[in-house]
Design an enzyme around this catalytic site. Structure first.
Site, PDB file in Angstrom:
ATOM      1  N   ALA A 130      -2.249   3.318   4.029  1.00  0.00           N
ATOM      2  CA  ALA A 130      -1.940   1.933   4.426  1.00  0.00           C
ATOM      3  C   ALA A 130      -3.194   1.081   4.536  1.00  0.00           C
ATOM      4  CB  ALA A 130      -1.180   1.944   5.753  1.00  0.00           C
ATOM      5  N   ARG A 146      -2.353  -8.034  -5.038  1.00  0.00           N
ATOM      6  CA  ARG A 146      -1.367  -8.621  -5.948  1.00  0.00           C
ATOM      7  C   ARG A 146      -0.273  -9.406  -5.214  1.00  0.00           C
ATOM      8  NH1 ARG A 146      -1.069  -2.863  -9.012  1.00  0.00           N
ATOM      9  NH2 ARG A 146      -1.882  -2.279  -6.955  1.00  0.00           N
ATOM     10  N   GLY A 187     -10.279   3.354  -2.549  1.00  0.00           N
ATOM     11  CA  GLY A 187      -9.415   4.230  -3.332  1.00  0.00           C
ATOM     12  C   GLY A 187      -8.546   5.137  -2.479  1.00  0.00           C
ATOM     13  N   ASP A 206       3.380   1.705   0.412  1.00  0.00           N
ATOM     14  CA  ASP A 206       4.132   0.624  -0.235  1.00  0.00           C
ATOM     15  C   ASP A 206       5.286   1.140  -1.080  1.00  0.00           C
ATOM     16  OD1 ASP A 206       2.695   1.746  -2.293  1.00  0.00           O
ATOM     17  OD2 ASP A 206       1.789  -0.118  -2.996  1.00  0.00           O
ATOM     18  N   GLY A 240       0.743   4.571 -12.452  1.00  0.00           N
ATOM     19  CA  GLY A 240       0.025   5.660 -13.109  1.00  0.00           C
ATOM     20  C   GLY A 240       1.032   6.483 -13.917  1.00  0.00           C
ATOM     21  N   GLU A 291      -4.258   6.408 -14.603  1.00  0.00           N
ATOM     22  CA  GLU A 291      -3.939   5.089 -14.080  1.00  0.00           C
ATOM     23  C   GLU A 291      -3.737   4.108 -15.229  1.00  0.00           C
ATOM     24  OE1 GLU A 291      -3.352   4.218 -10.668  1.00  0.00           O
ATOM     25  OE2 GLU A 291      -3.134   6.368 -10.973  1.00  0.00           O
ATOM     26  N   ARG A 302      20.802 -22.158  19.875  1.00  0.00           N
ATOM     27  CA  ARG A 302      19.423 -21.743  20.117  1.00  0.00           C
ATOM     28  C   ARG A 302      19.383 -20.703  21.238  1.00  0.00           C
ATOM     29  NH1 ARG A 302      17.052 -27.382  21.048  1.00  0.00           N
ATOM     30  NH2 ARG A 302      15.211 -26.146  21.631  1.00  0.00           N
ATOM     31  N   TYR A 338      25.063 -32.215  22.296  1.00  0.00           N
ATOM     32  CA  TYR A 338      23.902 -31.387  22.606  1.00  0.00           C
ATOM     33  C   TYR A 338      24.032 -30.893  24.046  1.00  0.00           C
ATOM     34  CZ  TYR A 338      19.405 -29.776  24.102  1.00  0.00           C
ATOM     35  OH  TYR A 338      18.416 -28.994  24.641  1.00  0.00           O
TER      36      TYR A 338
HETATM   37  C1  UD1 Z   1      -0.872   4.142  -6.922  1.00  0.00           C
HETATM   38  C2  UD1 Z   1      -1.260   5.328  -7.784  1.00  0.00           C
HETATM   39  C3  UD1 Z   1      -0.448   5.267  -9.079  1.00  0.00           C
HETATM   40  C4  UD1 Z   1       1.036   5.302  -8.733  1.00  0.00           C
HETATM   41  C5  UD1 Z   1       1.402   4.182  -7.742  1.00  0.00           C
HETATM   42  C6  UD1 Z   1       2.807   4.424  -7.227  1.00  0.00           C
HETATM   43  C7  UD1 Z   1      -3.613   5.798  -7.295  1.00  0.00           C
HETATM   44  C8  UD1 Z   1      -5.000   5.736  -7.797  1.00  0.00           C
HETATM   45  N1  UD1 Z   1      -2.676   5.269  -8.094  1.00  0.00           N
HETATM   46  O1  UD1 Z   1      -1.207   2.984  -7.666  1.00  0.00           O
HETATM   47  O2  UD1 Z   1      -0.751   6.369  -9.900  1.00  0.00           O
HETATM   48  O3  UD1 Z   1       1.817   5.152  -9.899  1.00  0.00           O
HETATM   49  O4  UD1 Z   1       0.513   4.200  -6.593  1.00  0.00           O
HETATM   50  O5  UD1 Z   1       3.292   3.359  -6.434  1.00  0.00           O
HETATM   51  O6  UD1 Z   1      -3.376   6.357  -6.243  1.00  0.00           O
HETATM   52  N2  UD1 Z   1      -4.521   2.508  -0.261  1.00  0.00           N
HETATM   53  C9  UD1 Z   1      -5.374   2.992   0.713  1.00  0.00           C
HETATM   54  N3  UD1 Z   1      -6.708   2.924   0.505  1.00  0.00           N
HETATM   55  C10 UD1 Z   1      -7.241   2.425  -0.645  1.00  0.00           C
HETATM   56  C11 UD1 Z   1      -6.369   1.948  -1.641  1.00  0.00           C
HETATM   57  C12 UD1 Z   1      -5.010   2.024  -1.421  1.00  0.00           C
HETATM   58  O7  UD1 Z   1      -4.930   3.440   1.757  1.00  0.00           O
HETATM   59  O8  UD1 Z   1      -8.450   2.382  -0.764  1.00  0.00           O
HETATM   60  C13 UD1 Z   1      -3.080   2.538  -0.016  1.00  0.00           C
HETATM   61  C14 UD1 Z   1      -2.401   1.186  -0.178  1.00  0.00           C
HETATM   62  O9  UD1 Z   1      -2.335   0.495   1.051  1.00  0.00           O
HETATM   63  C15 UD1 Z   1      -1.020   1.568  -0.702  1.00  0.00           C
HETATM   64  C16 UD1 Z   1      -1.257   2.874  -1.429  1.00  0.00           C
HETATM   65  O10 UD1 Z   1      -2.496   3.378  -0.976  1.00  0.00           O
HETATM   66  O11 UD1 Z   1      -0.104   1.757   0.339  1.00  0.00           O
HETATM   67  C17 UD1 Z   1      -1.292   2.708  -2.940  1.00  0.00           C
HETATM   68  O12 UD1 Z   1      -2.300   1.781  -3.287  1.00  0.00           O
HETATM   69  P1  UD1 Z   1      -2.125   0.736  -4.449  1.00  0.00           P
HETATM   70  O13 UD1 Z   1      -3.385  -0.006  -4.603  1.00  0.00           O
HETATM   71  O14 UD1 Z   1      -0.889  -0.032  -4.292  1.00  0.00           O
HETATM   72  O15 UD1 Z   1      -1.987   1.741  -5.694  1.00  0.00           O
HETATM   73  P2  UD1 Z   1      -1.236   1.498  -7.053  1.00  0.00           P
HETATM   74  O16 UD1 Z   1      -2.077   0.665  -7.949  1.00  0.00           O
HETATM   75  O17 UD1 Z   1       0.137   1.032  -6.814  1.00  0.00           O
HETATM   76 CA    CA Z   2       1.205   0.322  -5.082  1.00  0.00          CA
END
Ligand code: UD1
Ligand code: CA
Length: 480
Positions: A12, A18, A83, A108, A145, A160, A338, A371
Site C-alpha cells: 500500500a 495514474r 518498487g 489495489d 505484467g 512488466e 438533514r 423548513y
Molecule cells: C503490479 C505488478 C504487475 C501486475 C499488477 C497487477 C509489479 C512490478 N508489477 O503492477 O505485474 O500485473 O500489479 O495489478 O509488481 N506498491 C508499494 N510500493 C511500491 C510500489 C507499489 O507498496 O514501491 C504497491 C501499490 O500501492 C499497489 C501495489 O503495490 O497497491 C501495486 O503497485 P502498482 O504500481 O499499482 O503496480 P502495477 O503497475 O499495477
Molecule cells: Ca496496480
C-alpha cells in the site's frame, strides 16, 4: 483458528500516479469503504498469524485507514527505494525469522474474495512449490505484467508491460499481483533484486524469474473469474470495479428477498442492511450504514446516507443524511432531510420540505413547502403549508417546540425560541413570536383594509387600471 504459518503482506505504499488525485489512490471509496479496506477485510477472513501493510505515499492517512479496518496490522514504512520488491523486502525484515507462507496482496486489487484466496493458498501448499502466482486471462491485458510460459507450458517468469517485447505484449495471461511464497525462498531472492528495468524499481515480479533460475518450482494459477483480480490504477478502472462490486451487492440483496427494480441505477454500499420485502425503486443510492426494515419502499431517485428506515415506510425522491424514519411514515417526493431528523411512526414529511435536527412525533405531518429545523413536534399535529421555523437569529440557533394535536395555519413563521402548547391553533400567515398556550388560537395579522379605486388612481394607463375601470363601469350600469 489462527493460521500460525501464514503472514499476509498488503502492498500500500505506491503513489497511484495514474489516478491523478490529491487523495491517495488506495483511499478512494469503493462501495463506501476505501479500496485498501476491501483488501484488509479479505486478509482478516484468512485469520493469519501476522498481517503487515507497507506504506509510504501519504503514509499517515493510509496507515490510519489500515488500522481502522484491521486493528493490529503491523505498519511497515517503505524507504525511498521504489518498487513492489522493495516493499516486500522491508516487510520480510519486519517478519524476522518467520518461516511459514507469505501471502502478498496488491492493495489495489479489491474484489478478490477470501474463498478464492483460501483456495489459492491451499493449492500452493498442496503443490509444495517455492512460489505461486495468481493469474487471469484478459481480453485486454494492457497495463498488467504478463505471465511468460516456456514451450512446455510451464511458468517461466513475469514481464512488466513497460519491459515487454512485442511478442510478450501479445500474451493474454496477466499477473494478478497476488502471490504465495515460502518465506525462506522469498527472503533469499529478494536479496538479489536490482532496479535494472524500465521503471528503475525493484520489481517483486522479478523474484519469480530468480526463483526459476535458481532451480525452484513456481506455479501460475489462473482464477476462474478474471474480474476477481481486476486492479485499480486509474479512475476508469475504479468506475468499472465499482460497477462490478455493486452488481454483486445488488444481486446478493435480491437473492435475500429484496426487490430491486433497476440494478443498473441502484448503488448500495457494503455496510448497508436491508430486510426482505423491501422495494428499491430506480435511481436510488443507499450509503454508509443505512438500514431499511421490511416492507419499506425507497425511491425512485433517492439518496440515503446513514439513515434508518422503519418497516413499511415510504421514501420517494428524497435526499437524506443521518435521518431516522419510523414505521409506516412517508417522506417526499422532493424532501431534504438533514442530520438529526427523526420522523416517528406514521408521520409525514412531504413535498419540498427541508428538515434538520427535528423530531416529528407519531402521526404528525409537515406536508408541504416548509423548513423545520431545531424543532420538536408532538404527536398527531399538522404543520400548515409553507411553514418556516426561524431558528437562527444571526448568531445563535434556537429551538421551536410544537405540542401534540396542534394545527398551524399556512405560511406560518415560528420565531424561535418559541413554544406552541398542545391542541393550539395558529392562523394563516401568523408570525409566532410569543409562546402560544395550549388550546389557544394565535393570530397577529393586521386586519385587511381595502382602499377602493387605488389602482385606477395610482396605476392609470395600465391593463390592470383598464380592467378595474371596466369592472366599475359594469357595476355602475347594473346599479342604474
Ligand atoms: C503490479 C505488478 C504487475 C501486475 C499488477 C497487477 C509489479 C512490478 N508489477 O503492477 O505485474 O500485473 O500489479 O495489478 O509488481 N506498491 C508499494 N510500493 C511500491 C510500489 C507499489 O507498496 O514501491 C504497491 C501499490 O500501492 C499497489 C501495489 O503495490 O497497491 C501495486 O503497485 P502498482 O504500481 O499499482 O503496480 P502495477 O503497475 O499495477
Ligand atoms: Ca496496480
Amino acid at each position: 483458528m489462527t493460521d500460525e504459518k501464514l503472514a499476509i503482506v498488503v502492498l500500500a505504499a505506491g503513489q497511484g500516479t495514474r489516478m491523478k488525485s490529491a487523495l491517495p489512490k488506495l483511499l478512494h471509496p469503493l462501495a463506501g469503504a476505501p479500496i485498501v479496506a476491501h483488501v484488509l477485510a479479505t486478509a482478516r477472513a484468512l485469520d493469519a498469524a501476522r498481517v503487515l501493510a507497507v506504506v509510504r505515499h501519504e503514509r499517515d492517512l493510509v496507515a490510519a485507514a489500515v488500522e481502522a479496518e484491521l486493528p493490529g496490522t503491523v505498519i511497515v514504512d517503505q524507504d525511498d527505494v521504489p518498487g513492489t520488491g522493495r516493499a516486500v523486502e522491508l516487510a520480510l525484515d519486519a517478519l524476522g525469522d518467520f518461516d511459514g507462507e507469505v501471502l502478498v496482496l496488491n492493495g489495489d486489487v479489491p474484489l478478490l474474495n477470501a474463498d478464492t484466496l483460501a483456495g489459492f493458498l491451499a493449492q500452493h501448499r498442496g503443490t509444495g512449490v517455492a512460489a505461486s502466482v495468481l493469474s487471469a486471462h484478459y481480453a485486454d491485458p494492457s497495463g498488467y505484467g504478463r505471465i511468460v510460459r516456456s514451450g512446455d507450458g510451464a511458468f517461466d517468469r513475469i514481464v512488466e508491460q513497460k519491459d515487454a517485447s512485442e511478442a510478450e505484449l501479445a500474451l493474454d495471461e496477466i499477473n494478478a499481483g497476488i502471490y504465495a511464497f515460502g518465506a525462506g525462498a522469498l527472503r533469499d531472492q529478494l536479496a538479489n533484486l536490482t532496479t535494472d528495468n524500465a521503471q528503475g524499481e525493484k520489481y517483486l515480479t522479478d523474484v519469480i524469474g530468480l526463483l526459476r533460475a535458481a532451480g525452484s518450482e513456481v506455479e501460475a494459477l489462473p482464477v476462474s473469474e478474471p474480474w476477481l483480480v481486476a486492479g485499480i490504477n486509474d479512475r476508469a478502472q475504479l468506475a468499472e470495479t465499482a460497477a462490478r462490486l455493486n452488481a454483486l451487492i445488488v444481486r446478493g440483496w435480491q437473492l435475500n428477498g429484496v426487490t430491486i427494480e433497476d440494478p443498473a441505477t441502484t448503488w448500495i454500499d457494503l455496510a448497508v442492511r436491508i430486510e426482505p420485502d423491501v422495494t428499491i425503486r430506480p435511481g436510488t443510492q443507499l450509503k454508509g450504514a443505512t438500514a431499511i426494515a421490511t416492507g419499506a419502499v425507497v425511491g425512485p431517485d433517492t439518496t440515503l446516507v446513514d439513515c434508518e428506515i422503519g418497516a413499511n415506510a415510504e421514501v420517494k425522491r428524497t435526499d437524506a443524511t443521518l435521518a431516522v424514519i419510523g414505521e409506516g411514515a412517508s417522506v417526499g417526493p422532493f424532501a431534504y432531510l438533514r442530520p438529526g431528523t427523526v420522523l416517528d411512526a406514521s408521520g409525514k414529511i412531504g413535498t419540498f420540505v427541508e428538515t434538520k435536527n427535528a423530531r416529528i412525533g407519531r402521526g404528525s405531518k409537515v406536508p408541504h413547502l416548509s423548513y423545520i429545523g431545531d424543532t420538536e413536534i408532538g404527536v398527531e399535529s399538522n404543520v400548515g403549508a409553507g411553514s418556516i421555523t426561524a431558528n437562527y437569529d444571526g448568531v445563535n440557533k434556537h429551538r421551536t417546540s410544537i405540542g401534540s394535536h396542534v394545527r398551524t395555519g399556512s405560511h406560518g413563521v415560528f420565531v424561535a425560541p418559541v413554544t406552541i402548547g398542545d391542541g393550539a391553533y395558529t392562523g394563516a400567515g401568523t408570525v409566532v413570536r410569543k409562546d402560544v398556550p395550549a388550546g389557544a388560537l394565535a393570530i397577529n395579522v393586521a386586519p385587511q383594509r381595502n382602499i377602493e379605486g387605488w389602482v385606477e388612481q395610482h396605476r392609470s394607463g395600465t391593463a390592470a387600471a383598464e380592467a378595474a375601470a371596466a369592472a366599475r363601469e359594469a357595476r355602475e350600469t347594473d346599479v342604474d
